[in-house]
Design an enzyme around this catalytic site. Structure first.
Site, PDB file in Angstrom:
ATOM      1  N   ARG A  19       0.488  -1.325  -0.091  1.00 45.43           N
ATOM      2  CA  ARG A  19      -0.184  -0.395   0.231  1.00 45.43           C
ATOM      3  C   ARG A  19       0.910   1.268  -0.028  1.00 45.43           C
ATOM      4  O   ARG A  19       0.820   2.403  -0.844  1.00 45.43           O
ATOM      5  CB  ARG A  19      -0.948   0.038   1.386  1.00 45.43           C
ATOM      6  CG  ARG A  19      -2.384  -0.532   0.883  1.00 45.43           C
ATOM      7  CD  ARG A  19      -2.678  -1.546   2.369  1.00 45.43           C
ATOM      8  NE  ARG A  19      -2.173  -0.935   3.378  1.00 45.43           N
ATOM      9  CZ  ARG A  19      -2.599  -1.095   5.142  1.00 45.43           C
ATOM     10  NH1 ARG A  19      -3.310   0.288   4.989  1.00 45.43           N
ATOM     11  NH2 ARG A  19      -1.858  -1.260   5.144  1.00 45.43           N
ATOM     12  N   ASN A  37      -6.282  -2.426   3.030  1.00 46.00           N
ATOM     13  CA  ASN A  37      -6.477  -3.757   3.114  1.00 46.00           C
ATOM     14  C   ASN A  37      -8.182  -5.033   3.071  1.00 46.00           C
ATOM     15  O   ASN A  37      -8.782  -3.825   3.275  1.00 46.00           O
ATOM     16  CB  ASN A  37      -5.013  -4.751   4.145  1.00 46.00           C
ATOM     17  CG  ASN A  37      -3.523  -4.168   3.411  1.00 46.00           C
ATOM     18  OD1 ASN A  37      -3.695  -4.490   2.574  1.00 46.00           O
ATOM     19  ND2 ASN A  37      -3.313  -4.322   4.184  1.00 46.00           N
TER      20      ASN A  37
END
Length: 90
Positions: A19, A37
């Protein structure tokens, strides 16, 4: 014309800095949105900006140069909503 990308990234992409890496690429491209996520192990990437910049982000996600391992990227494009001012990790 600004568009919205929704991309589901499959593979070993959690707990490896994916990320953060995605956020860095998106900011370099001048995109706004987020990477988050999900409990099933995927990362959901939502980004808004010019189509050519969104295409460049998808190419980066598929490049093999990401943290972890990307097995599949499933993307969808739609009209931008304009509800983000930066790119964040969720």
């Amino acid at each position: 014309m600004t568009q919205r990308l929704s991309a589901w990234v499959h593979g070993h992409v959690q707990g490896v800095g994916f990320r953060w890496w995605t956020r860095s690429r998106a900011l370099e491209l001048g995109l706004v949105g987020y990477a988050s996520n999900h409990v099933d192990g995927r990362v959901h990437v939502v980004a808004e900006g010019p189509r050519e910049k969104l295409d460049a982000l998808v190419a980066a996600l598929r490049s093999g140069d990401t943290p972890g391992r990307v097995d599949l990227v499933v993307e969808d494009f739609s009209s931008a909503r304009g509800d983000h001012s930066t790119f964040s990790e969720r």
